[in-house]
Write a protein that holds these residues in place. Structure first.
Motif, mmCIF file in Angstrom:
data_model
loop_
_atom_site.group_PDB
_atom_site.id
_atom_site.type_symbol
_atom_site.label_atom_id
_atom_site.label_comp_id
_atom_site.label_asym_id
_atom_site.label_seq_id
_atom_site.Cartn_x
_atom_site.Cartn_y
_atom_site.Cartn_z
ATOM 1 N N ASN A 122 -13.960 -1.389 2.927
ATOM 2 C CA ASN A 122 -12.787 -1.438 2.051
ATOM 3 C C ASN A 122 -12.098 -2.800 2.141
ATOM 4 O O ASN A 122 -11.605 -3.320 1.139
ATOM 5 C CB ASN A 122 -11.804 -0.322 2.415
ATOM 6 C CG ASN A 122 -12.364 1.053 2.065
ATOM 7 O OD1 ASN A 122 -13.082 1.210 1.084
ATOM 8 N ND2 ASN A 122 -12.058 2.029 2.885
ATOM 9 N N GLU A 137 -11.662 -5.933 -0.661
ATOM 10 C CA GLU A 137 -10.439 -6.699 -0.902
ATOM 11 C C GLU A 137 -10.763 -8.199 -0.858
ATOM 12 O O GLU A 137 -10.191 -8.982 -1.612
ATOM 13 C CB GLU A 137 -9.371 -6.297 0.130
ATOM 14 C CG GLU A 137 -8.019 -6.978 -0.039
ATOM 15 C CD GLU A 137 -7.255 -6.593 -1.301
ATOM 16 O OE1 GLU A 137 -7.765 -5.834 -2.140
ATOM 17 O OE2 GLU A 137 -6.120 -7.096 -1.465
ATOM 18 N N GLY A 182 -2.685 -5.535 1.085
ATOM 19 C CA GLY A 182 -2.099 -4.292 1.607
ATOM 20 C C GLY A 182 -2.312 -3.178 0.607
ATOM 21 O O GLY A 182 -2.113 -3.373 -0.600
ATOM 22 N N VAL A 183 -2.741 -2.032 1.097
ATOM 23 C CA VAL A 183 -2.915 -0.868 0.222
ATOM 24 C C VAL A 183 -1.571 -0.554 -0.435
ATOM 25 O O VAL A 183 -0.527 -0.567 0.236
ATOM 26 C CB VAL A 183 -3.422 0.337 1.049
ATOM 27 C CG1 VAL A 183 -3.363 1.630 0.248
ATOM 28 C CG2 VAL A 183 -4.843 0.083 1.557
ATOM 29 N N PRO A 184 -1.554 -0.306 -1.737
ATOM 30 C CA PRO A 184 -0.279 -0.015 -2.419
ATOM 31 C C PRO A 184 0.463 1.161 -1.766
ATOM 32 O O PRO A 184 -0.155 2.160 -1.413
ATOM 33 C CB PRO A 184 -0.723 0.341 -3.842
ATOM 34 C CG PRO A 184 -2.023 -0.396 -4.024
ATOM 35 C CD PRO A 184 -2.685 -0.367 -2.677
ATOM 36 N N THR A 218 -3.643 -4.753 5.769
ATOM 37 C CA THR A 218 -3.812 -3.335 6.097
ATOM 38 C C THR A 218 -4.435 -3.232 7.483
ATOM 39 O O THR A 218 -5.416 -3.924 7.768
ATOM 40 C CB THR A 218 -4.744 -2.669 5.056
ATOM 41 O OG1 THR A 218 -4.199 -2.877 3.751
ATOM 42 C CG2 THR A 218 -4.893 -1.170 5.325
HETATM 43 C C1 0RA Z 1 -5.732 -1.537 -4.724
HETATM 44 C C2 0RA Z 1 -4.753 -2.411 -5.158
HETATM 45 C C3 0RA Z 1 -4.272 -3.379 -4.296
HETATM 46 C C4 0RA Z 1 -4.770 -3.471 -3.033
HETATM 47 C C5 0RA Z 1 -5.743 -2.618 -2.573
HETATM 48 C C6 0RA Z 1 -6.232 -1.648 -3.426
HETATM 49 C C7 0RA Z 1 -6.258 -2.759 -1.204
HETATM 50 C C8 0RA Z 1 -7.087 -1.780 -0.611
HETATM 51 C C9 0RA Z 1 -7.533 -1.975 0.687
HETATM 52 C C10 0RA Z 1 -8.337 -1.258 1.572
HETATM 53 C C11 0RA Z 1 -8.388 -1.985 2.746
HETATM 54 N N1 0RA Z 1 -7.672 -3.104 2.621
HETATM 55 C C12 0RA Z 1 -7.137 -3.135 1.381
HETATM 56 N N2 0RA Z 1 -6.355 -4.061 0.819
HETATM 57 C C13 0RA Z 1 -5.929 -3.884 -0.453
HETATM 58 C C14 0RA Z 1 -3.217 -4.365 -4.664
HETATM 59 C C15 0RA Z 1 -2.257 -3.928 -5.676
HETATM 60 C C16 0RA Z 1 -1.227 -5.009 -5.903
HETATM 61 O O1 0RA Z 1 -0.731 -5.610 -4.942
HETATM 62 O O2 0RA Z 1 -0.941 -5.287 -7.058
#
Ligand code: 0RA
Length: 276
Positions: free
Chosen positions: A43, A47, A74-76, A166
């Motif tokens: 995951n 990213e 960062g996960v929302p 995250t």
């Molecule tokens: C969806 C949207 C956004 C970040 C992530 C997923 C995301 C998922 C994981 C899983 C592990 N580390 C991650 N980091 C990010 C960003 C949405 C936004 O900021 O607009």
């Protein structure tokens, strides 16, 4: 409420995973155990592929747990469906692997690419810290069940930060796994492979287990060229690796190869980071 109705489906999902773990992670032996780490790392690699994460830290902790931390967005954490933090939905719902869109970047599309909710369901505990919007947001689960009280649907804030990323710490459940000791050599080898396939990514591996303390940085800016060199090290190459990169119909292809002064053939193929 609508959320309570959904919560029943979530509990049923967890139960399904715990009843037939092999269906989700392949096995309950060491292989399945190590797979938990890769599931979480994948995951963070996604990213990275999305363009937002440069560093991943993987730590085998003294207490037998594993920590995976990235410096992505960062996960929302904002309110999602039914007034619950999006992050909690990600970690409790089967098949929500951290992306809400149908991203082409999902790397863990292999047989067992089922995401962090499966790891959560199979862990005695899973602790999540998400840094974004100036704050560290916290959640915690036991065998997949949340044990942190939400505040108006949102995760509690446990600190301030200017960083984003995250961090997940989880302890595999001894009721599920035959063995709960991660095999460090296999994990290192997989992380090194991930570094070869993602030349702009730095992966720090750290073993904090008593008597095995070690830190290794996997960073392979030459990518698969270095991979070929490593595979052929100690052998008798007859030329430097040959390298091609190209795109046809939006499909990117990279090839590196090197002949040896032996009758020996070894071809490794990867599609979207998955060994094929
Ligand atoms: C969806 C949207 C956004 C970040 C992530 C997923 C995301 C998922 C994981 C899983 C592990 N580390 C991650 N980091 C990010 C960003 C949405 C936004 O900021 O607009």
């Amino acid at each position: 409420t609508a959320y309570e109705v959904d919560s029943i489906a979530v509990l049923e999902g967890l139960e399904a995973v715990r009843k037939r773990p092999g269906m989700y992670i392949g096995s309950v032996g060491t292989k399945g155990l190590n797979h938990l780490v890769y599931e979480i790392v994948d995951n963070s690699v996604d990213e990275h592929l999305a363009g937002f994460c440069k560093n991943i830290e993987v730590t085998l902790e003294k207490d037998g747990s594993a920590t995976v931390a990235d410096d992505g967005r960062g996960v929302p954490v904002g309110l999602h469906q039914k007034g619950v933090s999006a992050a909690r939905i990600v970690y409790t719902t089967l098949h929500a692997g951290g992306k809400f869109d149908d991203s082409v970047y999902k790397t863990s599309g292999g047989l067992h690419g089922v995401g962090s909710s499966v790891v959560n369901a199979l862990s005695e505990y899973m602790d999540v810290q998400i840094s974004r919007d100036g704050a560290i947001h916290h959640d915690r689960y036991e065998r997949g069940v949340p044990v942190v009280k939400l505040d108006k649907g949102l995760l509690p804030v446990i600190g301030k930060t200017k960083k984003t990323g995250t961090k997940i710490n989880f302890l595999p459940d001894g009721e599920i796994f035959e063995k709960t000791r991660f095999r460090e050599e296999e994990i290192k080898s997989r992380l090194h492979e991930t570094a070869y396939l993602n030349p702009n990514l730095q992966i720090t591996y750290q073993n904090k287990r008593a008597g095995e303390e070690e830190t290794v940085l996997f960073h392979e800016p030459e990518g698969i060229i270095s991979y070929v060199k490593e595979l052929n090290s100690g052998k008798a190459p007859v030329h430097d690796p040959i390298y091609y990169k190209g795109t046809i119909d939006r499909v990117e292809v990279e090839v590196a190869f090197q002949f040896l002064d032996t009758f020996e053939e070894n071809i490794l193929g990867f599609c979207n980071n998955i060994f094929t």
